[in-house]
Scaffold this active site. Structure first.
Site, mmCIF file in Angstrom:
data_model
loop_
_atom_site.group_PDB
_atom_site.id
_atom_site.type_symbol
_atom_site.label_atom_id
_atom_site.label_comp_id
_atom_site.label_asym_id
_atom_site.label_seq_id
_atom_site.Cartn_x
_atom_site.Cartn_y
_atom_site.Cartn_z
ATOM 1 N N ARG A 20 -6.077 -5.234 -3.827
ATOM 2 C CA ARG A 20 -6.476 -3.958 -4.427
ATOM 3 C C ARG A 20 -5.445 -3.504 -5.450
ATOM 4 O O ARG A 20 -5.394 -2.341 -5.830
ATOM 5 C CB ARG A 20 -6.620 -2.882 -3.350
ATOM 6 N N ASN A 21 -4.582 -4.428 -5.859
ATOM 7 C CA ASN A 21 -3.555 -4.089 -6.836
ATOM 8 C C ASN A 21 -4.007 -4.587 -8.216
ATOM 9 O O ASN A 21 -4.038 -5.781 -8.486
ATOM 10 C CB ASN A 21 -2.228 -4.748 -6.401
ATOM 11 N N ARG A 22 -4.375 -3.635 -9.099
ATOM 12 C CA ARG A 22 -4.933 -3.999 -10.415
ATOM 13 C C ARG A 22 -3.925 -4.749 -11.285
ATOM 14 O O ARG A 22 -4.304 -5.532 -12.148
ATOM 15 C CB ARG A 22 -5.415 -2.744 -11.155
ATOM 16 N N ASP B 170 0.626 -12.269 -1.432
ATOM 17 C CA ASP B 170 1.562 -11.327 -0.829
ATOM 18 C C ASP B 170 2.925 -11.604 -1.426
ATOM 19 O O ASP B 170 3.363 -12.758 -1.507
ATOM 20 C CB ASP B 170 1.585 -11.428 0.700
ATOM 21 N N TYR C 156 8.601 -3.372 -9.336
ATOM 22 C CA TYR C 156 10.046 -3.446 -9.523
ATOM 23 C C TYR C 156 10.437 -4.115 -10.842
ATOM 24 O O TYR C 156 11.627 -4.354 -11.086
ATOM 25 C CB TYR C 156 10.679 -4.233 -8.360
ATOM 26 N N ASP C 157 9.461 -4.430 -11.695
ATOM 27 C CA ASP C 157 9.757 -5.152 -12.945
ATOM 28 C C ASP C 157 10.853 -4.508 -13.802
ATOM 29 O O ASP C 157 11.686 -5.230 -14.372
ATOM 30 C CB ASP C 157 8.487 -5.335 -13.789
HETATM 31 P P1 ITT Z 1 -2.419 -6.050 -2.162
HETATM 32 O O1 ITT Z 1 -1.846 -6.152 -0.770
HETATM 33 O O2 ITT Z 1 -3.700 -5.294 -2.235
HETATM 34 O O3 ITT Z 1 -2.482 -7.376 -2.836
HETATM 35 P P2 ITT Z 1 0.084 -4.624 -2.731
HETATM 36 O O4 ITT Z 1 0.554 -3.838 -3.904
HETATM 37 O O5 ITT Z 1 0.107 -3.945 -1.389
HETATM 38 O O6 ITT Z 1 -1.385 -5.182 -3.064
HETATM 39 P P3 ITT Z 1 2.072 -6.486 -1.726
HETATM 40 O O7 ITT Z 1 1.905 -6.129 -0.299
HETATM 41 O O8 ITT Z 1 2.207 -7.916 -2.082
HETATM 42 O O9 ITT Z 1 0.906 -5.966 -2.660
HETATM 43 O O10 ITT Z 1 3.264 -5.578 -2.201
HETATM 44 C C1 ITT Z 1 4.256 -5.987 -2.934
HETATM 45 C C2 ITT Z 1 4.855 -4.831 -3.721
HETATM 46 O O11 ITT Z 1 5.933 -5.442 -4.417
HETATM 47 C C3 ITT Z 1 3.926 -4.241 -4.787
HETATM 48 O O12 ITT Z 1 3.296 -3.075 -4.401
HETATM 49 C C4 ITT Z 1 4.884 -3.968 -5.935
HETATM 50 O O13 ITT Z 1 5.531 -2.738 -5.734
HETATM 51 C C5 ITT Z 1 5.885 -5.077 -5.762
HETATM 52 N N1 ITT Z 1 5.540 -6.259 -6.579
HETATM 53 C C6 ITT Z 1 4.690 -7.280 -6.281
HETATM 54 N N2 ITT Z 1 4.640 -8.161 -7.281
HETATM 55 C C7 ITT Z 1 5.482 -7.703 -8.225
HETATM 56 C C8 ITT Z 1 5.848 -8.156 -9.500
HETATM 57 O O14 ITT Z 1 5.362 -9.268 -10.024
HETATM 58 N N3 ITT Z 1 6.721 -7.426 -10.201
HETATM 59 C C9 ITT Z 1 7.230 -6.296 -9.700
HETATM 60 N N4 ITT Z 1 6.924 -5.784 -8.516
HETATM 61 C C10 ITT Z 1 6.057 -6.476 -7.776
#
Ligand code: ITT
Length: 206
Positions: A17-19, A77, A161-162
């Site tokens: 659900r992460n766009r 994840d 965190y980019d």
């Molecule tokens: P879904 O579970 O729906 O896929 P989420 O945002 O909850 O979405 P995660 O549990 O994988 O995803 O959370 C990881 C978090 O880490 C995410 O919310 C971001 O804040 C961060 N994150 C993940 N990928 C990243 C990236 O490529 N660059 C920077 N921050 C990132």
């Protein structure tokens, strides 16, 4: 469980659900010629990310959405592991500053936790585990990227965190890179490259 059977792959459900993730994943899958739908396009249940590892959560998300829709599902994840914080926030990266925390809340908490830590001790790595599930076929792919946590935010692109994740070889944070530049070297891009290779191997042509 790594089935060698060829499957007809004309549509994949991205189990997220992460766009922002969807944008990066869709870009990397672009030349596979597969229709991509996400949890925003089809009716799917919320998945409780209660596992203690990235592998566990990625598999759980993909399994539950594949089961609910009958579609092949691909989940991601991701965790940021900071050495000076003994690997935190890790699997808790999305809720580091608490349930419902925004990207900014999490970044600010990270910078506060690292206050006074010199640049030589700010090593971190991003790790992504991607899980593909379709019927009884399951496959995992992992990607990592090493970097340093900056002392202040830099750049406007990307997400999460980019702005504080510096890739020293390029002297750029992920937020100072284009999507293509980031995907080329990032944790997610590396996991996706392996997953695309796998999918090419199992996808039935036509
Ligand atoms: P879904 O579970 O729906 O896929 P989420 O945002 O909850 O979405 P995660 O549990 O994988 O995803 O959370 C990881 C978090 O880490 C995410 O919310 C971001 O804040 C961060 N994150 C993940 N990928 C990243 C990236 O490529 N660059 C920077 N921050 C990132």
């Amino acid at each position: 469980m790594n089935s060698k059977l060829l499957v007809k792959l004309d549509k994949i459900l991205l189990a997220t659900r992460n766009r922002d993730k969807i944008k990066e994943i869709a870009d990397a899958l672009n030349n596979l010629n597969i229709n991509i739908v996400s949890a925003f396009d089809v009716d799917v249940p919320e998945v409780d990310e209660d596992q203690e590892t990235l592998e566990g959560n990625a598999l759980k998300k993909a399994r539950e959405l594949a089961l609910a829709t009958g579609l092949p599902a691909l989940a991601d994840d991701t965790g940021l592991e900071v050495e000076a914080l003994n690997g935190a926030p890790g699997v808790y990266s999305s809720r580091y500053a608490g349930a419902g925390a925004s990207y900014d809340d999490n970044v600010n908490k990270l910078l506060t936790e690292l206050e006074g830590v010199p640049p030589s001790r700010r090593q971190a790595r991003f790790r992504t585990v991607m899980a593909f599930v379709y019927n009884d076929t399951e496959h995992l792919a992992q990607g990592e990227c090493q970097g340093l946590i900056t002392e202040t935010k830099r750049g406007e692109q990307g997400f999460g965190y980019d702005p504080v994740f510096l890739v020293p070889e390029q002297d750029k944070t992920f937020a100072e890179m284009t999507l293509a530049e980031k995907n080329n070297i990032s944790h997610r891009g590396r996991a996706l490259a392996k997953m695309v290779e796998y999918l090419r191997g199992v996808a039935q042509p036509g």
